[in-house]
Design a protein around this motif. Structure first.
Motif, PDB file in Angstrom:
ATOM      1  N   THR A  52      12.657  37.019  12.376  1.00 11.52           N
ATOM      2  CA  THR A  52      13.953  37.189  12.719  1.00 11.52           C
ATOM      3  C   THR A  52      14.737  36.930  11.350  1.00 11.52           C
ATOM      4  OG1 THR A  52      14.101  34.823  13.334  1.00 11.52           O
ATOM      5  CG2 THR A  52      14.119  36.234  14.818  1.00 11.52           C
ATOM      6  N   GLY A  53      14.070  36.779  10.164  1.00 11.75           N
ATOM      7  CA  GLY A  53      14.398  36.474   8.883  1.00 11.75           C
ATOM      8  C   GLY A  53      15.050  38.048   8.158  1.00 11.75           C
ATOM      9  N   ASP A  54      15.556  37.824   6.984  1.00 16.17           N
ATOM     10  CA  ASP A  54      16.025  39.100   6.440  1.00 16.17           C
ATOM     11  C   ASP A  54      15.124  39.636   5.312  1.00 16.17           C
ATOM     12  OD1 ASP A  54      16.465  37.029   4.607  1.00 16.17           O
ATOM     13  OD2 ASP A  54      18.633  37.407   4.526  1.00 16.17           O
ATOM     14  N   GLU A  55      13.954  39.341   5.451  1.00 15.29           N
ATOM     15  CA  GLU A  55      12.962  39.638   4.468  1.00 15.29           C
ATOM     16  C   GLU A  55      11.640  39.815   5.066  1.00 15.29           C
ATOM     17  OE1 GLU A  55      11.779  37.281   0.939  1.00 15.29           O
ATOM     18  OE2 GLU A  55      12.796  35.673   1.811  1.00 15.29           O
ATOM     19  N   VAL A  94       4.986  41.749   8.754  1.00 13.77           N
ATOM     20  CA  VAL A  94       5.856  41.546   9.705  1.00 13.77           C
ATOM     21  C   VAL A  94       6.955  41.849   9.189  1.00 13.77           C
ATOM     22  CG1 VAL A  94       6.249  39.954  11.385  1.00 13.77           C
ATOM     23  CG2 VAL A  94       4.074  39.854  10.476  1.00 13.77           C
ATOM     24  N   PRO A  95       7.646  42.918   9.599  1.00 11.85           N
ATOM     25  CA  PRO A  95       9.049  43.528   8.846  1.00 11.85           C
ATOM     26  C   PRO A  95      10.020  42.641   9.214  1.00 11.85           C
ATOM     27  CG  PRO A  95       8.383  44.745  10.761  1.00 11.85           C
ATOM     28  CD  PRO A  95       7.247  43.878  10.460  1.00 11.85           C
ATOM     29  N   ALA A  96      11.161  42.169   8.223  1.00  6.36           N
ATOM     30  CA  ALA A  96      12.275  41.660   8.481  1.00  6.36           C
ATOM     31  C   ALA A  96      12.863  42.110   9.723  1.00  6.36           C
ATOM     32  CB  ALA A  96      13.265  41.739   7.438  1.00  6.36           C
ATOM     33  N   GLY A  97      13.327  41.477  10.767  1.00  5.98           N
ATOM     34  CA  GLY A  97      14.118  41.924  11.883  1.00  5.98           C
ATOM     35  C   GLY A  97      13.155  42.658  12.883  1.00  5.98           C
ATOM     36  N   GLY A  98      11.698  42.417  12.577  1.00  2.00           N
ATOM     37  CA  GLY A  98      11.017  43.362  13.674  1.00  2.00           C
ATOM     38  C   GLY A  98       9.643  42.417  13.823  1.00  2.00           C
ATOM     39  N   LYS A 154       8.350  47.903  26.629  1.00  4.52           N
ATOM     40  CA  LYS A 154       9.442  48.334  26.048  1.00  4.52           C
ATOM     41  C   LYS A 154      10.174  47.498  25.060  1.00  4.52           C
ATOM     42  CE  LYS A 154      11.008  50.363  29.941  1.00  4.52           C
ATOM     43  NZ  LYS A 154      11.909  50.905  30.848  1.00  4.52           N
ATOM     44  N   ASP A 155      10.127  46.250  25.192  1.00  4.56           N
ATOM     45  CA  ASP A 155      10.868  45.382  24.665  1.00  4.56           C
ATOM     46  C   ASP A 155      10.469  44.795  23.134  1.00  4.56           C
ATOM     47  OD1 ASP A 155      12.497  44.987  26.830  1.00  4.56           O
ATOM     48  OD2 ASP A 155      11.462  43.194  27.944  1.00  4.56           O
ATOM     49  N   HIS A 156       9.156  45.317  23.146  1.00  6.36           N
ATOM     50  CA  HIS A 156       8.576  44.852  21.794  1.00  6.36           C
ATOM     51  C   HIS A 156       7.937  46.276  21.194  1.00  6.36           C
ATOM     52  CE1 HIS A 156       8.535  40.663  22.458  1.00  6.36           C
ATOM     53  NE2 HIS A 156       8.051  40.786  23.429  1.00  6.36           N
ATOM     54  N   LYS A 157       8.649  46.578  20.026  1.00  8.23           N
ATOM     55  CA  LYS A 157       8.157  47.735  19.222  1.00  8.23           C
ATOM     56  C   LYS A 157       6.808  47.074  18.413  1.00  8.23           C
ATOM     57  CE  LYS A 157       9.482  51.349  16.057  1.00  8.23           C
ATOM     58  NZ  LYS A 157      10.018  51.723  15.137  1.00  8.23           N
ATOM     59  N   MET A 158       5.805  47.719  18.771  1.00  9.14           N
ATOM     60  CA  MET A 158       4.800  47.201  17.950  1.00  9.14           C
ATOM     61  C   MET A 158       4.375  48.218  16.598  1.00  9.14           C
ATOM     62  SD  MET A 158       3.736  44.549  19.535  1.00  9.14           S
ATOM     63  CE  MET A 158       5.192  44.067  20.173  1.00  9.14           C
ATOM     64  N   ASP A 159       4.095  47.632  15.707  1.00 11.20           N
ATOM     65  CA  ASP A 159       3.820  48.273  14.246  1.00 11.20           C
ATOM     66  C   ASP A 159       2.290  48.056  14.133  1.00 11.20           C
ATOM     67  OD1 ASP A 159       3.449  49.564  11.919  1.00 11.20           O
ATOM     68  OD2 ASP A 159       4.348  47.840  10.767  1.00 11.20           O
ATOM     69  N   HIS A 160       1.280  49.103  14.633  1.00 10.10           N
ATOM     70  CA  HIS A 160      -0.124  48.910  14.620  1.00 10.10           C
ATOM     71  C   HIS A 160      -0.715  49.840  13.293  1.00 10.10           C
ATOM     72  CE1 HIS A 160      -0.074  46.715  18.256  1.00 10.10           C
ATOM     73  NE2 HIS A 160       0.408  47.830  18.970  1.00 10.10           N
ATOM     74  N   GLY A 161       0.173  50.788  12.885  1.00  8.09           N
ATOM     75  CA  GLY A 161      -0.338  51.658  11.791  1.00  8.09           C
ATOM     76  C   GLY A 161      -0.974  53.068  12.682  1.00  8.09           C
ATOM     77  N   GLU A 162      -1.657  53.508  11.917  1.00  9.00           N
ATOM     78  CA  GLU A 162      -2.254  54.908  12.489  1.00  9.00           C
ATOM     79  C   GLU A 162      -3.622  54.736  12.989  1.00  9.00           C
ATOM     80  OE1 GLU A 162      -1.417  58.275  10.685  1.00  9.00           O
ATOM     81  OE2 GLU A 162       0.523  57.945  10.014  1.00  9.00           O
ATOM     82  N   GLY A 163      -4.253  55.378  13.604  1.00  4.45           N
ATOM     83  CA  GLY A 163      -5.968  55.329  13.931  1.00  4.45           C
ATOM     84  C   GLY A 163      -6.132  54.084  14.810  1.00  4.45           C
ATOM     85  N   HIS A 164      -5.360  53.185  15.267  1.00  3.56           N
ATOM     86  CA  HIS A 164      -6.022  52.003  16.193  1.00  3.56           C
ATOM     87  C   HIS A 164      -5.926  52.698  17.537  1.00  3.56           C
ATOM     88  CE1 HIS A 164      -4.075  49.161  13.231  1.00  3.56           C
ATOM     89  NE2 HIS A 164      -4.688  50.106  12.418  1.00  3.56           N
ATOM     90  N   GLY A 165      -7.196  52.525  17.828  1.00  2.00           N
ATOM     91  CA  GLY A 165      -7.592  52.773  19.306  1.00  2.00           C
ATOM     92  C   GLY A 165      -7.106  51.609  20.274  1.00  2.00           C
ATOM     93  N   HIS A 166      -7.410  51.677  21.599  1.00  2.85           N
ATOM     94  CA  HIS A 166      -7.272  50.751  22.679  1.00  2.85           C
ATOM     95  C   HIS A 166      -8.155  50.414  23.503  1.00  2.85           C
ATOM     96  CE1 HIS A 166      -3.144  50.593  21.263  1.00  2.85           C
ATOM     97  NE2 HIS A 166      -3.120  51.944  21.225  1.00  2.85           N
ATOM     98  N   LYS A 167      -9.267  49.864  22.969  1.00  2.72           N
ATOM     99  CA  LYS A 167     -10.452  49.675  23.607  1.00  2.72           C
ATOM    100  C   LYS A 167     -10.603  48.041  23.791  1.00  2.72           C
ATOM    101  CE  LYS A 167     -15.162  49.699  22.213  1.00  2.72           C
ATOM    102  NZ  LYS A 167     -16.216  50.193  21.245  1.00  2.72           N
TER     103      LYS A 167
END
Length: 169
Positions: A52-55, A94-98, A154-167
């Motif tokens: 929740t910080g700004d950096e 872990v992006p600021a505000g994300g 829907k409440d959490h936008k997850m930043d997983h990058g590309e190529g991550h499967g779900h196993k």
């Protein structure tokens, strides 16, 4: 002026010239750990990390006394449709505000060489180490009943990058 006075004056001038850095505000929600069976020698931990910080900040390490090794891991497609679990030495942004989700089939904490079996309802402790926020101790309940889609709402936008499967682990 004495050497001591010069040193103090130089330190004061340096401190005043440095820019003010905003604090990183990290929170951890919905942590849980799981193992394939209560006697497994490896397990994973999952959670949502919110800044929740700004950096921006970065999760750079994790430690725990429950296993011989505790590492940050991810799943990656090897190009042939096979998923590999790999250590991520540079950690996770872990992006600021994300938020950044540590989820099954994606980025996660890996416990290797568990010292004892884990049962549903047990609680394990882990220390998350961030570049800016420092160390945060998290008490993680063992949940062997949790479904695979944890953290994908829907409440959490997850930043997983590309190529991550779900196993599942």
């Amino acid at each position: 002026m004495s050497f001591k006075s010069l040193t103090l004056a130089a330190l004061a001038a340096t401190a005043l010239a440095m820019p003010a850095f905003a604090e990183s505000m990290i929170t951890v929600t919905d942590p849980y750990a799981r193992v394939s069976t209560p006697m497994s020698k490896a397990g994973g931990a999952f959670m949502v990390i919110t800044n929740t910080g700004d950096e921006d900040d970065r999760l750079i390490d994790v430690t725990s006394e429950i296993s011989k090794r505790t590492e940050l891991h991810t799943h990656k497609d090897d190009g042939n449709g096979n998923m590999q679990m790999l250590q991520v030495k540079e950690g996770f942004a872990v992006p600021a505000g994300g938020s950044h989700g540590l989820v099954r089939g994606g980025d996660h904490v890996m416990f290797m060489g568990l010292h004892k079996g884990l049962n549903h309802g047990d609680v394990v402790s882990a220390t998350l180490v961030f570049e800016k926020a420092g160390e945060i101790v998290v008490e993680i309940p063992v949940d062997l009943e949790r479904k695979v889609d944890h953290g994908k709402t829907k409440d959490h936008k997850m930043d997983h990058g590309e190529g991550h499967g779900h196993k599942d682990h």
